[in-house]
Design an enzyme around this catalytic site. Structure first.
Site, PDB file in Angstrom:
ATOM      1  N   MET A  77      -1.971   3.556   7.458  1.00  0.00           N
ATOM      2  CA  MET A  77      -2.140   2.558   6.405  1.00  0.00           C
ATOM      3  C   MET A  77      -1.599   1.222   6.887  1.00  0.00           C
ATOM      4  O   MET A  77      -0.532   1.154   7.493  1.00  0.00           O
ATOM      5  CB  MET A  77      -1.397   2.999   5.167  1.00  0.00           C
ATOM      6  CG  MET A  77      -1.984   4.270   4.644  1.00  0.00           C
ATOM      7  SD  MET A  77      -2.074   4.238   2.883  1.00  0.00           S
ATOM      8  CE  MET A  77      -2.778   5.853   2.612  1.00  0.00           C
ATOM      9  N   GLN A  86       8.537  -3.066  16.362  1.00  0.00           N
ATOM     10  CA  GLN A  86       9.314  -3.896  15.421  1.00  0.00           C
ATOM     11  C   GLN A  86      10.605  -3.175  15.021  1.00  0.00           C
ATOM     12  O   GLN A  86      11.685  -3.762  14.998  1.00  0.00           O
ATOM     13  CB  GLN A  86       8.472  -4.186  14.175  1.00  0.00           C
ATOM     14  CG  GLN A  86       9.270  -4.772  13.022  1.00  0.00           C
ATOM     15  CD  GLN A  86       8.404  -5.229  11.866  1.00  0.00           C
ATOM     16  OE1 GLN A  86       7.837  -6.314  11.923  1.00  0.00           O
ATOM     17  NE2 GLN A  86       8.296  -4.430  10.814  1.00  0.00           N
ATOM     18  N   ARG A 108      -3.924  -4.738   7.020  1.00  0.00           N
ATOM     19  CA  ARG A 108      -5.068  -5.294   7.756  1.00  0.00           C
ATOM     20  C   ARG A 108      -6.284  -4.376   7.722  1.00  0.00           C
ATOM     21  O   ARG A 108      -7.376  -4.793   8.100  1.00  0.00           O
ATOM     22  CB  ARG A 108      -4.656  -5.631   9.182  1.00  0.00           C
ATOM     23  CG  ARG A 108      -3.659  -6.802   9.166  1.00  0.00           C
ATOM     24  CD  ARG A 108      -3.294  -7.342  10.511  1.00  0.00           C
ATOM     25  NE  ARG A 108      -2.602  -8.610  10.386  1.00  0.00           N
ATOM     26  CZ  ARG A 108      -1.286  -8.776  10.579  1.00  0.00           C
ATOM     27  NH1 ARG A 108      -0.520  -7.746  10.891  1.00  0.00           N
ATOM     28  NH2 ARG A 108      -0.739  -9.972  10.455  1.00  0.00           N
ATOM     29  N   GLY A 142       1.956   3.103   2.237  1.00  0.00           N
ATOM     30  CA  GLY A 142       3.021   3.112   3.250  1.00  0.00           C
ATOM     31  C   GLY A 142       4.286   2.457   2.702  1.00  0.00           C
ATOM     32  O   GLY A 142       5.407   2.976   2.869  1.00  0.00           O
ATOM     33  N   HIS A 143       4.112   1.318   2.031  1.00  0.00           N
ATOM     34  CA  HIS A 143       5.276   0.640   1.429  1.00  0.00           C
ATOM     35  C   HIS A 143       5.850   1.509   0.310  1.00  0.00           C
ATOM     36  O   HIS A 143       7.075   1.602   0.159  1.00  0.00           O
ATOM     37  CB  HIS A 143       4.881  -0.716   0.849  1.00  0.00           C
ATOM     38  CG  HIS A 143       4.353  -1.690   1.856  1.00  0.00           C
ATOM     39  ND1 HIS A 143       3.044  -2.088   1.903  1.00  0.00           N
ATOM     40  CD2 HIS A 143       4.985  -2.346   2.868  1.00  0.00           C
ATOM     41  CE1 HIS A 143       2.872  -2.948   2.887  1.00  0.00           C
ATOM     42  NE2 HIS A 143       4.037  -3.118   3.497  1.00  0.00           N
ATOM     43  N   HIS A 169       0.862  -1.187   0.000  1.00  0.00           N
ATOM     44  CA  HIS A 169       0.000   0.000   0.000  1.00  0.00           C
ATOM     45  C   HIS A 169       0.894   1.232   0.000  1.00  0.00           C
ATOM     46  O   HIS A 169       2.125   1.120  -0.101  1.00  0.00           O
ATOM     47  CB  HIS A 169      -0.959  -0.029   1.202  1.00  0.00           C
ATOM     48  CG  HIS A 169      -0.280  -0.295   2.514  1.00  0.00           C
ATOM     49  ND1 HIS A 169       0.594   0.607   3.086  1.00  0.00           N
ATOM     50  CD2 HIS A 169      -0.303  -1.368   3.340  1.00  0.00           C
ATOM     51  CE1 HIS A 169       1.044   0.102   4.219  1.00  0.00           C
ATOM     52  NE2 HIS A 169       0.528  -1.098   4.395  1.00  0.00           N
ATOM     53  N   LYS A 183       4.863   2.759  11.796  1.00  0.00           N
ATOM     54  CA  LYS A 183       3.589   2.301  12.373  1.00  0.00           C
ATOM     55  C   LYS A 183       3.895   1.108  13.286  1.00  0.00           C
ATOM     56  O   LYS A 183       3.326   0.953  14.347  1.00  0.00           O
ATOM     57  CB  LYS A 183       2.591   1.884  11.291  1.00  0.00           C
ATOM     58  CG  LYS A 183       1.268   1.435  11.917  1.00  0.00           C
ATOM     59  CD  LYS A 183       0.314   0.900  10.919  1.00  0.00           C
ATOM     60  CE  LYS A 183       0.680  -0.465  10.412  1.00  0.00           C
ATOM     61  NZ  LYS A 183       0.493  -1.569  11.389  1.00  0.00           N
TER      62      LYS A 183
END
Ligand code: PAF
Length: 286
Positions: free
Chosen positions: A185, A154, A188, A37-38, A35, A150
């Site tokens: 974004m 991680q 999921r 974001g990527h 999406h 986000k």
């Protein structure tokens, strides 16, 4: 620099290509379902590196039983189209047997930052993430790796792994990309019903308001309690909502935040059956 996209599905093909290039390699690891974001991570890599490598691998090891591993969207053709539009040089999309061959038994685990927040509710998740990312780093041999903030926990867990293991890789955390109403974004988000989608912007709005209040020196306990109440009244079921120090994700000892320290206000919540995470990073005053 090359301009055409190459799709490599084997480690051998990638390694052969890797030996032929000497510029800076920017790496964006993903599980697909790409999406905006990527796309923003790919653009950052494009700006800062000579070659952009995107990996697509839905990593079974980071899903707990009962999570969405089976239904996670997989569509390599449309992912490659987006990758090509963003000027990606290489898409590395191995199959599972190549990453986890029969008898695979070696894992890497960060043991501190991975414990609270999502770590508490998704046992084994970060072990799965560090294992796959280390394996991908070994294959891709990037100079810079790009991750979305986000997934702030991680990022900090992986940054710690890179530091602890002395990997020669620069880690870049890029700001979350949001819909106009503030929803971060995420792959999921596609699981949200129309009704759930209407509730979802309240998550970021509440995080932002909570951060503003905490900045003024209000009680952490009281402020988080009212935020929790506000979200739950609208049917958003919280798994956690916490303020943690950066970059070690420790809890503050007192009930007010220190203005000279950076924090993440982190949240995981269910809207209907969909689990969403988001966060707000509070920068230090000075
Ligand atoms: O953020 C993700 O999409 C995944 O956790 C990652 C980093 C690609 C590892 O599978």
């Amino acid at each position: 620099m090359s301009n055409t996209l190459n799709l490599f599905q084997s480690i051998k093909e990638y390694r052969t290509w890797r030996k032929t290039v000497s510029g800076r390699i920017g790496f964006v690891p993903t599980m697909g379902a790409l999406h905006e974001g990527h796309a923003s991570l790919l653009r950052a890599a494009r700006r800062q590196c000579d070659y952009v490598v995107l990996s697509i691998f839905v990593n079974s090891e980071q899903f707990s039983p009962g999570e969405d591993f089976e239904k996670y969207p997989r569509n390599l053709i449309s992912e490659c189209q987006l990758a090509e539009k963003e000027g990606v040089d290489i898409v590395f999309a191995p199959n599972s047997d190549m990453i986890y061959p029969e008898g695979f038994s070696t894992y890497v685990e960060e043991t501190q930052l991975s414990q609270p927040l999502c770590g508490k509710f998704r046992p084994g998740h970060f072990r799965g993430v560090t294992t796959i990312v280390l394996k991908l780093f070994n294959i891709i041999q990037p100079d810079i790796a790009f991750f979305g903030m986000k997934d702030a926990q991680q990022f900090f867990v992986l940054e710690k792994m890179v530091a602890d293991l002395g990997l020669p890789i620069e880690m870049k955390g890029e700001p979350a990309v949001r819909e106009v109403d503030g929803l971060a974004m995420s792959s999921r988000n596609a699981y949200l019903s129309n009704e759930d989608r209407e509730k979802a912007p309240l998550i970021y709005r509440t995080l932002k308001e909570t951060a503003e209040i905490l900045k003024t020196g209000e009680s952490v306990r009281g402020t988080l309690k009212s935020a929790r109440k506000k979200l739950e009244e609208k049917g958003i079921k919280l798994q956690y909502l916490q303020a943690r120090r950066l970059p070690d994700l420790s809890l503050e000892q007192t009930d007010v935040l220190d203005k000279n320290v950076a924090y993440v206000i982190a949240l995981a919540a269910f809207i209907g059956k969909t689990r969403l995470i988001d966060n707000f990073i509070l920068e230090p005053c000075s």
